[in-house]
Enzyme design. Structure first.
Site, PDB file in Angstrom:
ATOM      1  N   ASP A 150     -71.621  63.918  -3.691  1.00  0.00           N
ATOM      2  CA  ASP A 150     -71.021  65.231  -3.866  1.00  0.00           C
ATOM      3  C   ASP A 150     -72.019  66.032  -4.704  1.00  0.00           C
ATOM      4  O   ASP A 150     -72.933  65.480  -5.330  1.00  0.00           O
ATOM      5  CB  ASP A 150     -69.647  65.142  -4.537  1.00  0.00           C
ATOM      6  CG  ASP A 150     -68.843  66.424  -4.306  1.00  0.00           C
ATOM      7  OD1 ASP A 150     -69.453  67.452  -3.931  1.00  0.00           O
ATOM      8  OD2 ASP A 150     -67.610  66.411  -4.500  1.00  0.00           O
TER       9      ASP A 150
HETATM   10  C1  BGC Z   1     -67.215  69.774  -3.424  1.00  0.00           C
HETATM   11  C2  BGC Z   1     -67.559  69.216  -2.065  1.00  0.00           C
HETATM   12  C3  BGC Z   1     -68.440  70.184  -1.329  1.00  0.00           C
HETATM   13  C4  BGC Z   1     -69.677  70.453  -2.155  1.00  0.00           C
HETATM   14  C5  BGC Z   1     -70.646  71.408  -1.496  1.00  0.00           C
HETATM   15  C6  BGC Z   1     -68.439  70.245  -4.191  1.00  0.00           C
HETATM   16  O1  BGC Z   1     -68.054  71.020  -5.276  1.00  0.00           O
HETATM   17  O2  BGC Z   1     -66.517  68.811  -4.182  1.00  0.00           O
HETATM   18  O3  BGC Z   1     -66.379  68.970  -1.349  1.00  0.00           O
HETATM   19  O4  BGC Z   1     -68.756  69.683  -0.058  1.00  0.00           O
HETATM   20  O5  BGC Z   1     -69.287  71.012  -3.392  1.00  0.00           O
HETATM   21  O6  BGC Z   1     -70.190  72.702  -1.537  1.00  0.00           O
END
Ligand code: BGC
Length: 746
Positions: A284
């Site tokens: 993530d």
């Molecule tokens: C989220 C993810 C997301 C990523 C990219 C993170 O803050 O938890 O679900 O895919 O950001 O935007």
């Protein structure tokens, strides 16, 4: 020139150009297959990846292991200029024919489309998709997102949220698939299959146990192995095994001591070894915390930048701290995924999004997702011809419907419906109302009636409008977003009192809920009908009107329980991080603090496997609306249950549409395990969505996967079917199971 002559000439040129472009393609392909033998599509993705790796330099390998940065979350590389505007970008290797990875968030549609001057359909939220219990619908959901990603120039989508609704106040409940691991796992797999069929890499996230947002970068989740395998991890296991998903995103939190993105048990022992996942694991955004430890644990790719998997990785490889074979395995997994999903053989070409087609799918999916929770005295459907006046009440119900926020947010083409046109660019933690107007859709259905609107800001005023009307329809909402949890399951903005006052003024009060998950309803006994419309997507209001006026017979079922109160939840209060576990967001380089690891705080999931209905069943707690519940405008009769026990037990029964409207019933099958298994009273083990004409009957047969009847045996590290008496129960909700029969299973 005669017309015939003209068309002959046109035909000749067309043929000439088609032939020459075909020959040019063949020449390129021949050249490719000589210098780039991995372009031979007859080879397996693994063979192709191995051949490419042999040609790669160390720098090229490292380049594939990380992104090029995101403002506020990591340093930025000048290469980021080639990003398509999505959350992640990984440059390709043109000399080897390896394309760049252009990744976009895409939970219920493509994110930041408006900001990038593009367009995306907003589907009903993922939890709404789960409420359809329709695997074909889930496939269509993923396929639409896949098509729109490609049209916008992306070849990887970051959707696939499947964390269980263990904590319904989780601000991302709308992005996930509910509380049951089998339902959630199968639905996410179907959506991923639809997406990847468009030659787009999909991902399943957030692996694992990222079941609340509060303190997500610091929290250490404690849970015993058996409970984890039978709950949250089972959803991932099914999702991964039934979809060939290309990527899995590890989550921000710690699990039993180690950060998920450097957790060997999660990434290697389970995902890669037990489940045979052959795609790649990406973090993530800002979820990486080490180089050597993470690499050895099975992390393949860092996003959005390269704190650990850039220079640091190179140094570690050169020093022999990360073995070359480990490095090659990371690279291999990324390349094989590119070949397997077809993003190399079918390069993305930007094109125009099919707006009308998308809106049609969004409406149909929402019609199948709206759950009829209550319908006293057949209040619904409304008969437009008999109504003289309708009161439409509720915040912004004149202009729009609420949508889910955070990185899932799809932005509406003309901006936030509650702001002047063009003023509504989406901003973090700001609720966005989609321009899908309940008032307009209801007016369109009831052309002969007076339809008046009141925002409900003054409940007395709204009640007096309701009093004058034949029927009052109240639109109530509860907004959700990533990066926050709900303080409570109660509706915000005094809406409980608004609904009570309207219901007291008009006995024909219908409530339409726009929520991402369950809410409490102290007024439930006072109103005559309740619909759960979720975050309803681009065409939400038309779908709601079609259900309210009976053009569509509701067929959805709750993928999560609606409890009576917060006090009934396994954790009456959300466990919040202490100040010391929170990042200091005032610092421009706060990402460094997060990467170094925030001091952990403990969250113990002592309810274990008892997630959702399993908790309320085991604790004998009454609920407001049970898991699997959902009414229809017709009624169904269940009879003739037969169980054939055996290795794969078969459950058959007869389902009849006993009413006078065509409908589709989700017939649910639950099982109680033998007492020796020590499991909660029952679990969902299968379902079938059956379409029936009035009076029609069908025999339904379901084969029950043995794993769904098993427990996880930690000592043997495997699923185990406990021999004994199994009780199968069949019906239309987890608490309405008219058929019941016991069978011995060995
Ligand atoms: C989220 C993810 C997301 C990523 C990219 C993170 O803050 O938890 O679900 O895919 O950001 O935007």
């Amino acid at each position: 020139m005669s017309q015939r002559m003209q068309s002959a000439v046109r035909y000749f040129f067309l043929l000439f150009f088609s032939l020459s472009s075909l020959l040019a393609h063949v020449a390129v392909a021949q050249q490719n297959s000589q210098s780039h033998p991995w372009m031979n599509t007859q080879l397996s993705p693994d063979e192709r990846a191995s051949q490419v790796i042999k040609q790669m330099t160390l720098d090229e390998k490292i380049q594939l292991l990380h992104g090029t940065g995101m403002v506020g979350l990591s340093p930025m590389s000048p290469l980021a200029i080639h990003s398509n505007g999505g959350a992640g970008y990984v440059p390709g290797i043109p000399r080897l024919g390896i394309p760049a990875l252009q990744m976009s968030d895409a939970a219920y549609g493509v994110r930041v489309s408006g900001e990038n001057g593009r367009y995306s359909t907003a589907l009903p939220s993922d939890v709404a998709g789960a409420a359809t219990w329709d695997l074909e619908g889930a496939y269509a959901y993923g396929a639409l997102i896949g098509r729109e990603l490609r049209a916008q120039g992306y070849n990887m989508g970051l959707g696939g949220g499947v964390n269980l609704t263990r904590e319904p106040r989780n601000g991302r409940t709308f992005e996930y698939m509910g509380e049951d691991p089998i339902l959630a796992g199968k639905m996410v797999a179907a959506a991923i299959n639809g997406l990847q069929a468009q030659h787009v890499i999909g991902d399943i996230k957030h692996y694992a146990l990222n079941d609340q947002e509060s303190g997500r970068n610091a929290v250490n989740v404690n849970i015993n192995k058996r409970a984890a395998r039978e709950s949250d991890l089972l959803a991932f296991e099914i999702g991964v095994q039934e979809s060939n998903v290309g990527a899995v995103m590890c989550s921000y939190n710690r699990v039993n001591g180690d950060y998920a993105c450097e957790n060997k048990y999660l990434l290697t022992d389970l995902l890669k070894n037990d489940w045979k996942f052959n795609g790649f694991v990406l973090t993530d955004w800002g979820g990486a915390h080490s180089t050597e430890k993470a690499s050895a644990a099975g992390l393949d790719h860092e996003q959005p930048g390269w704190i650990f998997y850039g220079e640091e990785m190179k140094k570690a490889v050169l020093a022999g701290k990360v073995p070359k074979a480990q490095l090659d395995d990371h690279v291999h997994r990324i390349l094989r995924t590119m070949f397997a999903t077809g993003i190399v053989d079918h390069p993305v070409q930007k094109s125009v999004v099919d707006v009308e087609g998308g809106l049609d799918i969004a409406r149909r999916l929402e019609e199948q997702a709206i759950v009829l929770l209550k319908n006293d005295h057949q209040q619904l459907p409304l008969d437009a011809a008999k109504l003289r006046s309708i009161a439409v009440i509720g915040p912004h119900a004149d202009v729009g419907m609420i949508s889910g926020g955070g990185s899932a947010q799809v932005d509406p083409p003309v901006g936030n419906a509650i702001l002047p046109p063009g003023k509504g660019q989406t901003r973090w933690l700001e609720p966005i109302w989609f321009p899908t107007s309940p008032l307009k859709s209801i007016r369109a259905k009831a052309a002969g009636a007076t339809v008046e609107f009141d925002s409900g800001a003054d409940p007395e005023k709204a009640a007096s409008l309701a009093k004058r009307a034949d029927v009052a329809i109240v639109f109530a909402y509860q907004w959700e977003s990533e990066d926050m949890d709900l303080p409570t399951l109660s509706l915000p903005e005094n809406q409980d009192s608004l609904i009570s006052k309207v219901a007291a003024a008009n006995p024909h009060t219908v409530v339409v809920l726009e929520t991402g998950g369950p809410v409490t309803m102290p007024w439930a006994g006072q109103v005559s009908a309740i619909l759960e419309a979720w975050f309803a997507g681009s065409k939400g209001s038309d779908a709601v009107a079609n259900v309210v006026f009976g053009d569509v017979n509701p067929s959805a079922k709750l993928p999560l329980t609606f409890p009576l109160s917060d006090a009934d939840l396994p954790h009456p209060q959300i466990v919040k991080p202490p100040r010391t576990s929170m990042p200091d967001n005032t610092k421009p380089e706060v990402w460094k603090q997060i990467a170094a690891g925030l001091p952990p705080f403990q969250l113990t999931y002592d309810e274990g496997v008892k997630v959702g209905y399993k908790w309320y069943d085991a604790e004998n707690k009454p609920v407001l609306f049970p898991f699997g519940h959902g009414l229809s405008y017709t009624t169904y009769a269940y009879s003739d249950l037969k169980i054939e026990s055996g290795k794969t037990p078969r459950v058959s029964f007869t389902l009849k549409n006993a009413g006078d409207r065509t409908g589709a019933e989700v017939a649910e099958v639950y099982a109680s395990l033998p007492a020796a298994a020590s499991e909660p009273p029952k679990r969902l083990v299968g379902w079938s969505k059956v379409k029936l004409n009035p009076g029609e009957s069908k025999e339904v047969t379901l084969e029950i996967e043995p794993k769904y009847l098993s427990i996880f045996n930690v000592e043997q590290n495997g699923w185990q079917l406990i021999p004994g008496e199994y009780t199968f129960m069949v019906g239309g909700s987890s608490q309405s199971l008219p058929l019941k029969q016991t069978a011995r299973i060995e």
